[in-house]
Design a protein around this motif. Sequence first.
Motif, mmCIF file in Angstrom:
data_model
loop_
_atom_site.group_PDB
_atom_site.id
_atom_site.type_symbol
_atom_site.label_atom_id
_atom_site.label_comp_id
_atom_site.label_asym_id
_atom_site.label_seq_id
_atom_site.Cartn_x
_atom_site.Cartn_y
_atom_site.Cartn_z
ATOM 1 N N UNK B 174 0.846 -1.206 0.000
ATOM 2 C CA UNK B 174 0.000 0.000 0.000
ATOM 3 C C UNK B 174 0.882 1.256 0.000
ATOM 4 N N UNK B 175 1.967 1.212 0.770
ATOM 5 C CA UNK B 175 2.852 2.386 0.813
ATOM 6 C C UNK B 175 3.517 2.633 -0.545
ATOM 7 N N UNK B 176 3.887 1.553 -1.209
ATOM 8 C CA UNK B 176 4.497 1.699 -2.542
ATOM 9 C C UNK B 176 3.484 2.244 -3.551
ATOM 10 N N UNK B 177 2.261 1.734 -3.467
ATOM 11 C CA UNK B 177 1.204 2.249 -4.358
ATOM 12 C C UNK B 177 1.040 3.751 -4.089
ATOM 13 N N UNK B 178 1.041 4.103 -2.808
ATOM 14 C CA UNK B 178 0.896 5.510 -2.434
ATOM 15 C C UNK B 178 2.035 6.370 -2.945
ATOM 16 N N UNK B 179 3.219 5.784 -2.964
ATOM 17 C CA UNK B 179 4.393 6.533 -3.432
ATOM 18 C C UNK B 179 4.331 6.749 -4.944
ATOM 19 N N UNK B 195 -5.359 5.339 6.144
ATOM 20 C CA UNK B 195 -4.223 5.522 5.218
ATOM 21 C C UNK B 195 -3.185 6.461 5.812
ATOM 22 N N UNK B 196 -3.663 7.535 6.449
ATOM 23 C CA UNK B 196 -2.728 8.519 7.007
ATOM 24 C C UNK B 196 -2.055 7.975 8.272
ATOM 25 N N UNK B 197 -2.847 7.334 9.129
ATOM 26 C CA UNK B 197 -2.327 6.937 10.443
ATOM 27 C C UNK B 197 -1.543 5.625 10.424
ATOM 28 N N UNK B 198 -1.997 4.676 9.635
ATOM 29 C CA UNK B 198 -1.348 3.353 9.646
ATOM 30 C C UNK B 198 -0.271 3.254 8.564
ATOM 31 N N UNK B 199 -0.528 3.888 7.416
ATOM 32 C CA UNK B 199 0.378 3.708 6.266
ATOM 33 C C UNK B 199 1.236 4.950 5.994
ATOM 34 N N UNK B 200 1.030 5.994 6.788
ATOM 35 C CA UNK B 200 1.785 7.256 6.620
ATOM 36 C C UNK B 200 1.694 7.798 5.194
ATOM 37 N N UNK B 201 0.539 7.664 4.584
ATOM 38 C CA UNK B 201 0.349 8.194 3.229
ATOM 39 C C UNK B 201 0.274 9.715 3.302
ATOM 40 N N UNK B 205 -2.320 13.146 -0.954
ATOM 41 C CA UNK B 205 -2.538 12.087 -1.953
ATOM 42 C C UNK B 205 -3.751 11.216 -1.665
ATOM 43 N N UNK B 206 -4.458 11.474 -0.567
ATOM 44 C CA UNK B 206 -5.585 10.595 -0.214
ATOM 45 C C UNK B 206 -6.889 11.361 -0.310
ATOM 46 N N UNK B 207 -7.813 10.856 -1.088
ATOM 47 C CA UNK B 207 -9.098 11.543 -1.259
ATOM 48 C C UNK B 207 -10.255 10.561 -1.113
ATOM 49 N N UNK B 208 -11.436 11.106 -0.912
ATOM 50 C CA UNK B 208 -12.624 10.269 -0.685
ATOM 51 C C UNK B 208 -13.640 10.491 -1.804
ATOM 52 N N UNK B 209 -14.011 9.425 -2.461
ATOM 53 C CA UNK B 209 -15.116 9.455 -3.430
ATOM 54 C C UNK B 209 -16.015 8.274 -3.061
#
Lengths: 120, 436
Positions: B174-179, B195-201, B205-209
């Motif tokens: 997930x972190x690589x995908x985020x990168x 995503x922000x708290x567990x994966x440090x994204x 880069x993180x949005x909600x739809x």
Amino acid sequence: MEMDLQINVRKNGTTRIIDLHGEVDAYTSARFREIMLELIDDGGIDLVINMCKVEYIDSSGLGALVGGLKRVSERNGKIVIVSDGPQIRKVFEITGLEKVFPIYDEEHHAVEAVGVKADS
Amino acid sequence: MTNTDEKTVQHMDISVPEEFALRDEVRWLKSEDLSLFRFLRETMNKIEPAYIATYPPSECGIATFTKDLSSAVAKYTPFSKPSILAVKREHEIEPYERVVRFQVFKENKQSYIDAAKYVNDSTIDIVSVQHEFGIYGGDDGEYILDFLEALEKPAVATLHTVLQRPSPNQKRIIQEIGRICECMVVMVRTGREILLNVYDVDPKKATVIPHGVPNVHRVSASSVKRALGIADKKILSTFGLISRGKGIEHVIRAMPMILEKHPNVVYLVLGETHPGVRKHEGESYRNMLAETASELGIEENVRFNNRFLSLNELVRYLCATDVYVTPYLSKDQITSGTLAYALGCGKAICSTPYLYAEEVLADGRGMLVDFESPESIAKTVNNILDNKELKESMETAAYAYGRRAAWFNVAVDYLDLFHRIITREKVKTGAAVEAL
């Protein structure tokens, strides 16, 4: 099924102002298209479509507008939109249709833009 | 349902309408008014997205989602050609639609690199990655990273699973995908927080739809029930691909307590056994459910429809439903297409508090019950059936949420996101969900 679109028409010379209230989607756009085409066939040259009270418009609603554009173009008419909400504007912007159907915040600006002609 | 019921329901005009979309209108213009067609072609925006995912006729939620999303987006972009990069097992022959332009062999690493090369050499502008660990090859589906590493076009990942307690390898993926991706889409705010708290994204880069739902206008359950020949029944339902994680046995065990107060209740379990589950354990879960109903002496009140249902069939059954139940067992579940559909049909919903349900059923849109608790399910269902005002207010609130999440609106959110990325504008985090 409920039909969640109210359509009201006002006449101003050869301009027809169509007030829409509700949702222009697959359930309602056929009726919208029909009314639009009838107005054009009955002498309406330019259409001002007031969408200030439209909650949502989908691609079938946009398709109806393009159908109307074909008909008014044959009479050298125009279709302009009135909308003050970001959701409706966004739909026109992402498709690029805001370059085809000019959008105005205020109805009187839209009416001025098409230029009212006397009904013959 | 009996055959008679099936025949009767066909005559009801309760279906998602075939729309004459912008795309159809423009195609028609090509033969009717070439100059207007050319004007539109020169003026309108063009975005060519590709989607990498499973795709129908593969039977899985992600495949359905991908078809719904890509079709909804294409309706707004009449001069663009969508592409699907369909992930499948190498030995399987799938009769795909023409929109599938590349087949990715799930367990073949090189196939992912070839897919990326195909995209790099094409006119595709952006790739939408539909991510779930199980649909891609390698450990925890890590071959998707080979695709992304080789890709030279921007990509957006929609995450269908966001684990709160991932394994080290799942976290790395997930972190690589985020990168690599320009943006990650999740369907509820809770997913973004994880995503922000567990994966440090990166928050930017993180949005909600929201998960899309079919465009269904409200119709009274009683009129549909009349057509189904069950006007005198109260209907509970659960639909989707059936597997053990669904917890349906707890609703069946709740039924005697519900029938005590509402003897005319029927629980419909709609949908076939998940093909992956059927391969390993056949129909053992469904048989267990039927046996449970039989042991409780409520066979007449629990009915199964063990087949793949079309969208219109699903909509009819949902419209006839009084209370929709998702009794799922996994707290971590971050999305549910079936729950989203029930919201879209404006149903009173009762659910276990998995992450997706907790968020979308907040503010009176539904009621939560304890995990694995027939007593809690019975108490809540009885409460809803006893209280007409409560039921109607839940239905109204669910429907309002569902309208915002209708596929035609979700498609606009995705197109807006694609457009911003292609034009390198800043992605508005949480933009879509703020409007809910």
